[in-house]
Design an enzyme around this catalytic site. Structure first.
Site, PDB file in Angstrom:
ATOM      1  N   GLY A  45       0.782  -1.229   0.000  1.00 22.03           N
ATOM      2  CA  GLY A  45       0.000   0.000   0.000  1.00 22.03           C
ATOM      3  C   GLY A  45       0.811   1.275   0.000  1.00 22.03           C
ATOM      4  O   GLY A  45       0.270   2.359  -0.253  1.00 22.03           O
ATOM      5  N   GLU A  46       2.114   1.215   0.278  1.00 25.16           N
ATOM      6  CA  GLU A  46       2.921   2.426   0.326  1.00 25.16           C
ATOM      7  C   GLU A  46       3.077   3.027  -1.069  1.00 25.16           C
ATOM      8  O   GLU A  46       3.380   2.332  -2.025  1.00 25.16           O
ATOM      9  CB  GLU A  46       4.306   2.134   0.914  1.00 25.16           C
ATOM     10  N   ALA A  47       2.885   4.351  -1.165  1.00 28.05           N
ATOM     11  CA  ALA A  47       2.914   5.025  -2.463  1.00 28.05           C
ATOM     12  C   ALA A  47       4.272   4.897  -3.138  1.00 28.05           C
ATOM     13  O   ALA A  47       4.361   4.669  -4.355  1.00 28.05           O
ATOM     14  CB  ALA A  47       2.549   6.496  -2.287  1.00 28.05           C
TER      15      ALA A  47
END
Length: 353
Positions: free
Chosen positions: A157-159
């Site tokens: 989920g980390e950009a």
């Protein structure tokens, strides 16, 4: 006696010379007999069987060790890289070898594959690049190749991680499909936009869904002409992407056999020791069942229409170590029941006396 032996030897040589064995195809080496085999044939067979048993059990020990490595990988073990190398599943300091491990090893949790690929360490990034380069997207449509790629692992989920992975995917996609877009930057931007669309259309928390026109408007000017000027993508391409995402969400299949755990995390976001032990016990149970199935299949030899179960004898305690580790609990329970009954029987006899 010596005369009798010489006479017998002459008779034997005469018979051999007059028989069919004297033709050109006869191999004289067939007459040579190993002295050890004659003196102790049973010992020779035992030695051969012992070597064969050792090979079989050595192979099974390696399989069990690899299954334990997969279980550790799924639990996010900190020393997993060293364990993978030690178990022979990948070569040390070889990103392509680790990429092959992630792609071809059955039983790996897709969430943990995503976490490994999304790691910020140089080796993780190198493995991620080798992993994506191992795919073949030639001839696939844009959304089809993106769906195929994201189905192999769970995208973190980390950009920053998403940017890093999709940027590399865009490079590989354009390299294999050079006429689709003007550059890999276009593939990267559209891939990110498609994932946002996928979340928007299929998230229960979003009430106002993105329309098709909004999706087209969002992606205006992301392509370039031959002279480097910004231009729009084909509206039909964006229409097809929107329709396909709306009909079928891009996600990791839940029927793929990988494990999904609901874990309780502490204040610092880490899983506590008891929870890790519980998860490891679950993985061990699955590995044990799988090993039992493989063992049964390996010890059954198909002979025409019949199945013959093959057993091998062994005097090495290491050969039964793993079997005992799996069965000691059940054996202890059975022995305890017998011992308790025996104790009661002894007490009853004493009271009667």
């Amino acid at each position: 006696q010596q005369q009798q032996q010489q006479h017998a030897l002459q008779s034997t040589n005469s018979n051999l010379s007059s028989s069919n064995l004297s033709n050109e195809n006869f191999d004289e080496s067939l007459l040579l007999i190993n002295e050890n085999e004659v003196s102790s044939p049973r010992q020779a067979n035992t030695t051969s069987l012992s070597v064969k048993n050792e090979d079989v059990f050595s192979s099974r020990r390696k399989k069990l060790e690899r299954a334990q490595t997969v279980a550790k990988f799924n639990l996010g073990s900190k020393d997993i890289i060293q364990r993978i190398v030690k178990s022979g599943l990948a070569e040390e300091n070889n990103p392509q070898s680790f990429a092959n491990f992630l792609m071809n090893t059955p039983g790996l949790d897709k969430v943990m594959i995503g976490q490994f690929l999304g790691g910020s360490k140089p080796f993780n990034i190198a493995v991620m690049r080798a992993y994506i380069e191992s795919f073949n997207f030639t001839g696939m449509s844009f959304d089809e190749s993106l769906r195929f790629f994201l189905n192999s692992f769970w995208l973190p989920g980390e950009a920053q991680v998403v940017d890093r992975i999709l940027e590399k995917w865009g490079e590989v996609f354009i390299k294999q499909n050079p006429t689709t877009f003007s550059s890999s930057d276009t593939a990267f931007v559209l891939a990110f936009s498609t994932i946002m669309l996928n979340t928007d259309l299929h998230s229960a928390n979003i009430k106002n869904k993105m329309t098709k026109q909004q999706f087209i408007t969002t992606n205006r000017g992301i392509n370039k002409t031959a002279d480097g000027k910004d231009c729009d993508l084909d509206p039909q391409l964006l229409n097809n992407i929107y329709d396909n995402i709306q009909k079928c969400e891009i996600k990791v299949r839940k029927d793929d056999g990988t494990l999904r755990y609901t874990t309780k995390k502490g204040n610092n976001g880490s899983i506590d020791a008891k929870e890790k032990q519980s998860l490891f016990a679950q993985e061990t149970e699955i590995v044990a069942k799988k090993s039992e199935r493989i063992f049964k299949e390996a010890t059954t030899i198909k002979n025409e229409d019949k199945q013959i179960t093959e057993f091998r004898s062994s005097n090495d305690l290491d050969h039964i170590k793993h079997m005992f580790e799996l069965s000691w609990c059940a054996m202890l329970a059975a022995f305890s029941f017998i011992l308790e009954k025996s104790n009661n029987f002894s007490n009853n006899n004493n009271s009667n006396n």
